[in-house]
Design an enzyme around this catalytic site. Structure first.
Site, PDB file in Angstrom:
ATOM      1  N   CYS A  68     -36.463  35.444   9.227  1.00  0.00           N
ATOM      2  CA  CYS A  68     -37.525  35.740   8.134  1.00  0.00           C
ATOM      3  C   CYS A  68     -36.980  34.269   7.772  1.00  0.00           C
ATOM      4  CB  CYS A  68     -37.144  36.649   7.319  1.00  0.00           C
ATOM      5  SG  CYS A  68     -38.046  36.051   5.691  1.00  0.00           S
ATOM      6  N   ASP A  79     -36.045  39.843  12.500  1.00  0.00           N
ATOM      7  CA  ASP A  79     -37.418  40.338  12.243  1.00  0.00           C
ATOM      8  C   ASP A  79     -37.333  40.894  13.877  1.00  0.00           C
ATOM      9  OD1 ASP A  79     -38.278  40.269   9.976  1.00  0.00           O
ATOM     10  OD2 ASP A  79     -38.811  38.738  10.388  1.00  0.00           O
TER      11      ASP A  79
END
Length: 162
Positions: A60, A67
């Site tokens: 992120c 992620d």
């Protein structure tokens, strides 16, 4: 010595490849990654090539938290195929790269389209939930050519994906 030692590493169609056939240091970012291509052995035929990366990771850009995504890339080659080791290294280069899901997905698609000029390309990026919401990103260059068999990407809607 392996059976790979007997395969040609130079000359057409492998001339210019820099990563195949020897150890390669993983690129630190997508911008540093080198995507390579080889001639398609069946130019003029509409066949689909699929790559699946079920353990894709990025960061992120705001929190630095990881992620995770399941990415499926389908394409119909024109003149070239992506060299798979270079694609693996390119996808792995996102591991420490901060970008939103949509940016990661479209960066992958854009780089492949620029490299290959495929007859058709589709990417499905099935991102695992963050904050309770999965984000899936889909894009394709156009409708697939008439008569091309393009299978479903096989990733179900989110229900505790795995």
């Amino acid at each position: 010595m392996s059976e790979l030692d007997d395969l040609p590493k130079t000359g057409a169609p492998y001339e210019g490849l820099t990563q195949l056939g020897h150890p390669t240091i993983a690129p630190a970012s997508p911008d540093q990654a080198v995507l390579e291509r080889v001639p398609s052995p069946h130019q003029g035929k509409d066949y689909v090539v699929r790559f699946v990366a079920p353990e894709f990771t990025s960061l992120c850009p705001l929190t630095g938290q990881p992620d995770f995504a399941h990415i499926v890339i389908d394409y119909i080659p024109s003149e070239f195929l992506v060299e798979s080791k270079s694609l693996k290294l390119f996808l792995g280069s996102f591991r420490n790269h901060g970008a939103f899901h949509e940016a990661c997905t479209m960066t992958i698609a854009d780089r492949l389209v620029r490299l290959l000029s495929p007859r058709w390309l589709r990417i499905g990026a099935y991102w695992y939930p963050r904050g309770g919401i999965p984000i899936d990103v889909f894009w394709q260059t156009a409708a697939p050519p008439a008569g091309a068999w393009v299978p479903d990407q096989g990733v179900p809607p989110y229900r505790g994906r795995g």
